[in-house]
Design an enzyme around this catalytic site. Structure first.
Site, short mmCIF file in Angstrom:
data_model
loop_
_atom_site.label_atom_id
_atom_site.label_comp_id
_atom_site.label_asym_id
_atom_site.label_seq_id
_atom_site.Cartn_x
_atom_site.Cartn_y
_atom_site.Cartn_z
N TYR A 5 14.97 30.13 6.93
CA TYR A 5 13.86 30.92 7.46
C TYR A 5 13.87 30.97 8.99
O TYR A 5 14.01 29.95 9.65
CB TYR A 5 12.53 30.30 7.01
CG TYR A 5 12.31 30.35 5.52
CD1 TYR A 5 12.45 31.52 4.79
CD2 TYR A 5 11.91 29.20 4.84
CE1 TYR A 5 12.22 31.55 3.41
CE2 TYR A 5 11.67 29.21 3.47
CZ TYR A 5 11.83 30.40 2.76
OH TYR A 5 11.60 30.41 1.41
N LYS B 224 0.84 -1.20 0.00
CA LYS B 224 0.00 0.00 0.00
C LYS B 224 0.88 1.25 0.00
O LYS B 224 2.07 1.18 0.32
CB LYS B 224 -0.90 -0.02 1.24
CG LYS B 224 -0.12 0.00 2.56
CD LYS B 224 -1.02 -0.30 3.75
CE LYS B 224 -0.21 -0.31 5.04
NZ LYS B 224 -1.02 -0.75 6.19
N ARG C 203 -10.65 -0.18 14.84
CA ARG C 203 -10.55 0.60 13.59
C ARG C 203 -11.53 -0.04 12.61
O ARG C 203 -12.72 -0.09 12.89
CB ARG C 203 -9.09 0.58 13.12
CG ARG C 203 -8.70 1.76 12.27
CD ARG C 203 -7.21 1.80 11.97
NE ARG C 203 -6.78 0.70 11.10
CZ ARG C 203 -5.52 0.53 10.66
NH1 ARG C 203 -4.58 1.39 11.01
NH2 ARG C 203 -5.21 -0.46 9.87
#
Ligand code: PLP
Length: 388
Positions: A280, A44, A145
């Site tokens: 940054y 998957k 689940r």
């Protein structure tokens, strides 16, 4: 133009080298742990980022008779490629209403069913396709689940599936479940889930279900819970050479070899003075005059921004650390005055035996698991297959 479409001679900005020889060796190692069981290679999420089709083929070469995906689209793409032998079984388990049931039946996929809505949709598809569907009933034995709850829900699902089987609409090919905590050795839920799985299987078999395969074992259970192997094991992460959890030991401890090596060519090496802010937010300041190397990979490529200031990189034989923030496309390492030159290789992770960090090191740096490190490597990074 996609970088994946570039001619192989062009030196790529970055690449994920996928060692299919290592993958085949991992499959053999795992099969030896479960000698009586069939092997389902879980591919998957594009083979956990390694490339689903190439990994499925390599796993089949090493003896996998089954391939597993989450979504039906992933499974249909594998079957549609025509690159897997027709007798390789392909199973998918994450369905939503209105899914491509008919295509799945026509492609001879094994489809997972956790509830009556799904059973009804697959029956309609089988009727339309005029051929029986291969259905595997999924039990929730405690993961909480997907899967059918034990008790009345299971009894009703088994009864309805048997009735459809008698009507010729489907064949119940499997009974299966999934563990919640198999990566935590000795966790009491493992024995509890196994006990409930046995009961739910026994109930279905007593009603007349004759499954080809009963299965519950993921990678950690394949490696450490032999009584969970039943007729088939379903390893994913271990096949890619990662330990399912540091608690179970390193990949090497488990006899596994990491399959992916992620490297990039430095885009720039330059001298800077002390006190120079980097990237940054200026979260890194050069402590003195030094050299900086620019690595052309960022969070758009799946490099976790949470590893800003902590992620390890091997450059010219030395471990360096991400200096300052990881940006969308690039990050910087402090090379401490070394000048390896633009084009020098920065290895983010690999098997670890050439001095480079591992995906597990990145998982620790980013506060996540190795699974996520490899799976998120983005489509902009070409996969380069070796040892095919
Ligand atoms: C992902 C998955 C697996 C493989 O799990 P690993 O921990 O990677 O071995 C097995 N079964 C199901 C249902 C899965 O979703």
């Amino acid at each position: 133009m996609s970088e994946n479409a570039m001619p192989p001679s062009a030196p790529p900005r970055a690449r994920a080298e996928i060692d299919l020889g290592a993958l085949r060796a991992n499959v053999r190692t795992l099969r030896a742990k479960a000698p009586g069981a069939a092997f389902m290679a879980v591919v998957k999420a594009d083979g956990y980022g390694h490339g689903a089709l190439a990994c499925a083929r390599a796993a089949v070469q090493a003896g996998a008779g089954w391939v597993g995906t989450a979504t039906p689209e992933e499974a249909l793409a594998l079957r549609g490629s025509g690159a897997l032998p027709a007798d390789v079984r392909i199973m998918c388990w994450l369905w939503t209403p209105g899914g491509p049931w008919r295509e799945a039946v026509e492609a001879d996929l094994d489809v997972s069913v956790s509830g009556l809505w799904a059973l009804e949709e697959v029956m309609l598809a089988a009727h339309a396709a005029r051929r029986p569907a291969r259905v595997q009933l999924k039990a929730d034995t405690g993961l909480g689940r997907n899967g059918c709850q034990p008790g009345e829900d299971w009894d009703r699902l088994v009864a309805a599936a048997l009735e459809a089987e008698e009507g010729g609409l489907l064949r119940i090919t499997g009974l299966w479940s999934h563990f919640a905590c198999a990566d935590e050795p000795g966790h009491p839920s493992v024995a509890a889930q196994l006990g409930l799985f046995r009961e739910m299987v026994a109930y279905a078999e007593a009603r007349g279900v004759r499954p080809e395969v009963r299965h519950i074992a993921n990678s950690p259970a394949t490696l450490t819970v032999p009584e969970s192997h039943f007729d088939l094991v379903r390893p994913g992460v271990a096949m890619y050479g990662l330990s399912p959890s540091p608690q179970l030991g390193s990949a090497a401890d488990l006899g596994l070899r990491p399959v992916m090596t992620l490297a990039a060519s430095l885009a720039l090496v330059k001298q800077v003075p002390g006190g120079h802010g980097v990237s940054y937010g200026h979260h890194y300041m050069t402590p003195g005059a030094t050299t900086l190397g620019l690595v052309p990979l960022g969070y758009a490529d799946g490099i976790p921004r949470h590893a800003s200031g902590t992620g390890p990189v091997l450059v010219a034989g030395k471990w360096r650390t991400v200096a300052g923030r990881i940006a969308m496309d690039q990050f910087v390492v402090d090379l401490g005055g070394d000048e390896p030159g633009a084009g020098a290789q920065a290895v983010l992770f690999g098997p670890g035996d050439r001095g480079e960090p591992t995906a597990e090191d990145w998982a620790q740096a980013a506060g996540t698991i190795g699974y996520e490190i490899v799976t998120r490597i983005g489509a902009r990074v070409p996969r380069v297959y070796v040892n095919e």
